[in-house]
Write a protein that holds these residues in place. Structure first.
Motif: not given
Length: 240
Positions: A138-155
């Protein structure tokens, strides 16, 4: 459903919707009529007129008056009986007569339902909890914003998922493969693979695909788990 997908058999969206609403429970089969087979719920508080897939339930059961476990679901304006019966217990004549009288009373009271539109709220069994197996986590909720930013930057800028508000749900612990959902949606889910690329409308993008339902996600997790286990010797998986 998984068998149909694995063999590339097209599935009508209306069929998928019907199966998602299937109500698996114990029902009392009263009798078959030309208009449909009559079932009571186990509490005998509601009656249902159902149609079979190929045969009337009585033809499959070998008579009338059985307590069975089967699935009913709405389809094309009617209530469909899937025709698979478990635990066939036939009622004695006196008990059947009591339930038949109950059916007649329910019919007179307007509680014989030929579609879910007139029935009490149609509540299928709640879906079982998704089991998360290694290498997925699972992606911990507290890291969700960082994960979203990472994915948007990678795509890539022209990647179709750039147009979506994504929410990361799962990630493989051994590589950059993600399960992401459409935020504030009814369950649209994608498998996003940042380790592979493919061509899409003239552009090279990271591979992705939409998952049809939770069953497909569960099967994906199971398959990846089996492949993950296969890399270990038996001794590696046992405690000292």
């Amino acid at each position: 459903m998984q068998h149909l997908r694995e063999h590339s058999i097209p599935v009508d969206p209306e069929v998928i919707e019907a199966l998602s609403q299937m109500k698996l429970a114990e029902w009392i089969h009263i009798k078959d009529l030309k208009s449909g087979a009559i079932f009571l719920n186990k509490e005998a508080s509601e009656a249902y007129s159902t149609v079979g897939l190929t045969q009337q339930p009585g033809a499959i059961l070998g008579g009338r008056g059985f307590l069975v476990e089967t699935g009913l679901c709405p389809f094309a304006g009617r209530i469909l009986c899937d025709g698979l019966f478990v635990g066939r217990v036939q009622l004695g004549p006196n008990l059947w007569s009591e339930f038949h009288e109950r059916y007649l009373w329910l019919k007179a009271e307007g509680r014989l339902h030929r579609s879910v539109d007139t029935a009490p709220p149609w509540q299928p069994a709640p879906p079982k909890a998704l089991e998360i197996l290694e290498p997925w986590q699972m992606v911990p909720l507290e890291y969700a914003d960082d994960a979203i930013a990472f994915l948007k930057a990678k795509l890539q800028p022209h990647h179709p998922l750039q147009e979506q508000e994504l929410f990361p749900v799962l990630k493989r612990e051994d590589c950059q493969i993600w399960i992401v959902e459409k935020e504030n949606d009814d369950g649209t889910t994608w498998h996003l693979d940042l380790t592979r690329k493919r061509r899409f409308k003239g552009h090279t993008i990271y591979a992705f695909r939409e998952l049809m339902d939770n069953d497909e996600l569960e099967q994906l997790i199971q398959n990846d788990h089996q492949q993950w286990l296969a890399q270990f010797d038996d001794d590696d998986l046992t405690d000292d």
